[in-house]
Design a protein around this motif. Structure first.
Motif, PDB file in Angstrom:
ATOM      1  N   ARG A  11      -7.966  -7.927  -2.468  1.00 26.43           N
ATOM      2  CA  ARG A  11      -8.694  -6.829  -2.563  1.00 26.43           C
ATOM      3  C   ARG A  11      -7.503  -5.792  -3.184  1.00 26.43           C
ATOM      4  O   ARG A  11      -6.493  -5.429  -2.819  1.00 26.43           O
ATOM      5  CB  ARG A  11      -9.119  -6.245  -1.179  1.00 26.43           C
ATOM      6  CG  ARG A  11      -9.821  -5.015  -1.160  1.00 26.43           C
ATOM      7  CD  ARG A  11     -10.344  -4.573   0.313  1.00 26.43           C
ATOM      8  NE  ARG A  11     -11.233  -3.437   0.003  1.00 26.43           N
ATOM      9  CZ  ARG A  11     -12.289  -3.591  -0.019  1.00 26.43           C
ATOM     10  NH1 ARG A  11     -12.922  -4.598  -0.115  1.00 26.43           N
ATOM     11  NH2 ARG A  11     -13.468  -2.153  -0.244  1.00 26.43           N
ATOM     12  N   ASN A  31     -14.864   1.382 -10.703  1.00 23.83           N
ATOM     13  CA  ASN A  31     -13.572   1.716 -11.136  1.00 23.83           C
ATOM     14  C   ASN A  31     -13.535   2.442 -12.365  1.00 23.83           C
ATOM     15  O   ASN A  31     -14.664   2.360 -13.280  1.00 23.83           O
ATOM     16  CB  ASN A  31     -12.973   0.227 -11.633  1.00 23.83           C
ATOM     17  CG  ASN A  31     -12.719  -0.578 -10.527  1.00 23.83           C
ATOM     18  OD1 ASN A  31     -11.731  -0.410  -9.633  1.00 23.83           O
ATOM     19  ND2 ASN A  31     -13.619  -1.599 -10.144  1.00 23.83           N
ATOM     20  N   THR A  91     -12.171  -8.492  -4.647  1.00 21.90           N
ATOM     21  CA  THR A  91     -12.580  -7.385  -4.941  1.00 21.90           C
ATOM     22  C   THR A  91     -11.872  -6.427  -5.365  1.00 21.90           C
ATOM     23  O   THR A  91     -10.697  -6.317  -5.144  1.00 21.90           O
ATOM     24  CB  THR A  91     -13.062  -6.683  -3.282  1.00 21.90           C
ATOM     25  OG1 THR A  91     -14.208  -7.553  -2.885  1.00 21.90           O
ATOM     26  CG2 THR A  91     -13.662  -5.384  -3.612  1.00 21.90           C
ATOM     27  N   ARG A 148      -3.442  -1.841  -2.471  1.00 23.47           N
ATOM     28  CA  ARG A 148      -4.337  -0.442  -2.287  1.00 23.47           C
ATOM     29  C   ARG A 148      -3.392   0.663  -2.371  1.00 23.47           C
ATOM     30  O   ARG A 148      -2.287   0.868  -1.696  1.00 23.47           O
ATOM     31  CB  ARG A 148      -5.215  -0.741  -1.229  1.00 23.47           C
ATOM     32  CG  ARG A 148      -4.340  -0.514   0.160  1.00 23.47           C
ATOM     33  CD  ARG A 148      -5.586  -0.845   1.496  1.00 23.47           C
ATOM     34  NE  ARG A 148      -4.716  -1.007   2.609  1.00 23.47           N
ATOM     35  CZ  ARG A 148      -5.413  -1.613   3.870  1.00 23.47           C
ATOM     36  NH1 ARG A 148      -6.641  -2.037   3.822  1.00 23.47           N
ATOM     37  NH2 ARG A 148      -4.673  -1.678   4.842  1.00 23.47           N
ATOM     38  N   GLN A 166       0.648  -1.230   0.090  1.00 20.44           N
ATOM     39  CA  GLN A 166       0.048  -0.157  -0.162  1.00 20.44           C
ATOM     40  C   GLN A 166       0.704   1.241   0.039  1.00 20.44           C
ATOM     41  O   GLN A 166       2.008   1.179   0.564  1.00 20.44           O
ATOM     42  CB  GLN A 166      -1.083   0.088   1.266  1.00 20.44           C
ATOM     43  CG  GLN A 166      -0.200  -0.141   2.489  1.00 20.44           C
ATOM     44  CD  GLN A 166      -1.248  -0.341   3.717  1.00 20.44           C
ATOM     45  OE1 GLN A 166      -2.427  -0.380   3.598  1.00 20.44           O
ATOM     46  NE2 GLN A 166      -0.684   0.217   4.884  1.00 20.44           N
ATOM     47  N   GLU A 191      -7.629  -2.277  -4.384  1.00 15.75           N
ATOM     48  CA  GLU A 191      -8.192  -0.941  -4.137  1.00 15.75           C
ATOM     49  C   GLU A 191      -7.616   0.503  -4.276  1.00 15.75           C
ATOM     50  O   GLU A 191      -6.391   0.661  -3.722  1.00 15.75           O
ATOM     51  CB  GLU A 191      -8.892  -1.285  -2.893  1.00 15.75           C
ATOM     52  CG  GLU A 191      -9.756   0.066  -2.252  1.00 15.75           C
ATOM     53  CD  GLU A 191     -10.311   0.138  -0.824  1.00 15.75           C
ATOM     54  OE1 GLU A 191     -11.020   0.792  -0.271  1.00 15.75           O
ATOM     55  OE2 GLU A 191      -9.847  -1.090  -0.228  1.00 15.75           O
ATOM     56  N   GLY A 192      -8.280   1.302  -5.010  1.00 20.99           N
ATOM     57  CA  GLY A 192      -7.683   2.798  -5.032  1.00 20.99           C
ATOM     58  C   GLY A 192      -6.570   2.823  -5.459  1.00 20.99           C
ATOM     59  O   GLY A 192      -5.806   4.053  -5.195  1.00 20.99           O
ATOM     60  N   ILE A 195     -11.976  -2.648  -6.715  1.00 16.42           N
ATOM     61  CA  ILE A 195     -12.877  -1.285  -6.190  1.00 16.42           C
ATOM     62  C   ILE A 195     -12.052   0.004  -6.331  1.00 16.42           C
ATOM     63  O   ILE A 195     -10.973   0.083  -5.826  1.00 16.42           O
ATOM     64  CB  ILE A 195     -13.597  -1.497  -4.647  1.00 16.42           C
ATOM     65  CG1 ILE A 195     -14.363  -0.703  -4.711  1.00 16.42           C
ATOM     66  CG2 ILE A 195     -12.216  -1.619  -3.884  1.00 16.42           C
ATOM     67  CD1 ILE A 195     -15.274  -0.692  -3.284  1.00 16.42           C
ATOM     68  N   ASN A 196     -12.345   0.781  -6.951  1.00 17.33           N
ATOM     69  CA  ASN A 196     -12.409   2.323  -7.112  1.00 17.33           C
ATOM     70  C   ASN A 196     -10.777   2.586  -7.563  1.00 17.33           C
ATOM     71  O   ASN A 196     -10.065   3.277  -7.064  1.00 17.33           O
ATOM     72  CB  ASN A 196     -12.409   2.928  -5.503  1.00 17.33           C
ATOM     73  CG  ASN A 196     -13.516   2.947  -5.139  1.00 17.33           C
ATOM     74  OD1 ASN A 196     -14.555   2.914  -5.632  1.00 17.33           O
ATOM     75  ND2 ASN A 196     -13.897   3.082  -3.586  1.00 17.33           N
ATOM     76  N   ASN A 197     -10.551   1.822  -8.642  1.00 15.45           N
ATOM     77  CA  ASN A 197      -9.065   1.943  -9.270  1.00 15.45           C
ATOM     78  C   ASN A 197      -9.251   2.658 -10.371  1.00 15.45           C
ATOM     79  O   ASN A 197     -10.203   3.004 -11.013  1.00 15.45           O
ATOM     80  CB  ASN A 197      -8.473   0.508  -9.806  1.00 15.45           C
ATOM     81  CG  ASN A 197      -8.214  -0.283  -8.569  1.00 15.45           C
ATOM     82  OD1 ASN A 197      -7.363  -0.143  -7.717  1.00 15.45           O
ATOM     83  ND2 ASN A 197      -9.104  -1.090  -8.256  1.00 15.45           N
TER      84      ASN A 197
END
Length: 407
Positions: free
Chosen positions: A294, A352, A317, A262, A222, A296-297, A319-321
């Motif tokens: 996961r 996304n 999951t 993430r 991260q 993410e982002g 999400i939000n990439n």
């Protein structure tokens, strides 16, 4: 009398490391290992101290403080009940040729420059290795500048492909941490082979293989910046470069579980026209099954089809990439659920932005609010993410003195 007895009881109950913690000093050219390691009578180099077994005698809470100068190729082991810290004396600039912690626990190494160009014999493989030769846990490497050489202007494909790799978090570790290190001009940047460990806030800049490799369960990656890849197939390099890659350690294909990727910033190239610059796959996880991941982002600027690709993903999951190719051309990066074993199922992909989406491998996928990326969305997302990373870890690296991203 009662107050005195309470104070005595409290002192008795305090952990031993609070009572006995010591600061030891190693100053090249001003000390030797026959000294007690005090400020007035320091050890010499850290390499000498390690070779003489000084580090194996540390107690929890102790610190080893390093003076400016060359400390050699440092190799040691040891288990501590609580954390022992190795770091510079305030304002000093120590540097090492190599660092190896073969096995051990409760060590923090902070704020050092580590490079084969600093001195000593040439060697292959990793500049920093820890937890590769025996059971290890709770080791932290942070705020270090790890590189091969600062000047690669005369490097060709051969030099890029034969360069040392950066940091190896070894196979025998658990609960290890790599935090806010700057890894520069390497073959492979960071290899994560220890379970239940974390890699955060690092910069992996200018490499010719993969930026970060994930090979064990329970790893979190991260707030890292991964940028600038060199030499490709056209230069004779058969490695398929990835910014972040995942595969099962020592086997290649197999189940990897509970990985989090993430809020990483991935940039194919900061500047156009660099010699031997090439392209990489961004988040390319092709050798599953991948279970409970996961992603993410992350914000990804890439000149390749694979923006985020998870093969044989199960209950993962995405999400939000944000994935975008700001350079244009034929590459329109996607988010993909792929398969080599027909084992993809139960995944969620939502919120996304990318050029394309392909979820054909998972007939049970839950998908929503995925949109086509634009330059505006990409630039705004990149700015928010780099601001967030800088807030956590500062804009300039404390030892390398380099910015995380050239603007």
């Amino acid at each position: 009398m009662r107050t005195t007895l309470i104070a005595m009881a409290m002192a008795f109950l305090l952990p031993a490391y609070h009572v006995h913690a010591e600061d030891y000093y190693a100053i090249p050219g001003k000390g030797n290992t026959e000294n007690p390691g005090t400020m007035s009578r320091p050890w010499g180099t850290l390499e000498q101290a390690a070779r003489e077994g000084k580090l194996s005698k540390m107690r929890g809470g102790d610190r080893v403080l390093l003076g400016s100068g060359y400390h050699g190729h440092v190799k040691f082991l040891g288990d501590n009940k609580t954390m022992v810290v190795i770091e510079p004396i305030k304002g000093e600039k120590p540097y090492l040729g190599r660092l190896t912690i073969t096995k051990g626990s409760n060590w923090t190494v902070r704020g050092l420059t580590i490079s084969p160009s600093c001195g000593g014999k040439e060697y292959s493989r990793n500049v920093v290795t820890f937890a590769e030769s025996g059971p290890s846990h709770d080791i932290v490497i942070e705020d270090c500048f790890v590189y091969t050489t600062k000047d690669t202007s005369k490097w060709g494909p051969k030099e890029w492909m034969s360069a040392n790799s950066g940091i190896l978090m070894g196979r025998h570790g658990e609960n290890l941490t790599l935090r806010n290190n700057y890894v520069l001009n390497t073959r492979f940047g960071i290899s994560l082979c220890a379970s239940n460990s974390i890699c955060e806030g690092n910069v992996v800049s200018d490499f010719s293989g993969d930026g970060i490799r994930i090979t064990r369960d329970g790893i979190t990656v991260q707030y890292n910046v991964i940028k600038n890849v060199y030499v490709g197939e056209e230069d004779g390099d058969k490695n398929h470069d990835d910014a972040i890659q995942c595969f099962l350690f020592n086997k290649g294909t197999g189940t990897v579980k509970d990985v989090v990727v993430r809020h990483n910033l991935i940039v194919n190239q900061e500047e156009e026209g660099r010699p031997y610059a090439t392209i990489f796959q961004a988040i390319g996880f092709f050798d599953g099954p991948l279970v409970n991941f996961r992603v993410e982002g992350n914000v990804i600027g890439v000149k390749h089809w694979h923006g985020v690709s998870l093969y044989d993903a199960q209950n993962c999951t995405i999400i939000n990439n944000v994935i975008f190719n700001p350079w244009g051309g034929r590459f329109t990066p996607w988010i993909m659920l792929g398969s080599k074993q027909n084992k993809a199922h139960g995944n969620t992909v939502t919120g996304n932005y990318a050029h394309k989406f392909n979820f054909k491998a998972d007939q049970t996928v839950k998908k929503s609010d995925n949109k086509e990326a634009s330059e505006k969305v990409f630039l705004e997302s990149r700015r928010r993410l780099i601001d967030s990373i800088n807030k956590r870890f500062e804009d300039r690296h404390p030892v390398a003195g380099r910015r995380r991203l050239k603007e």
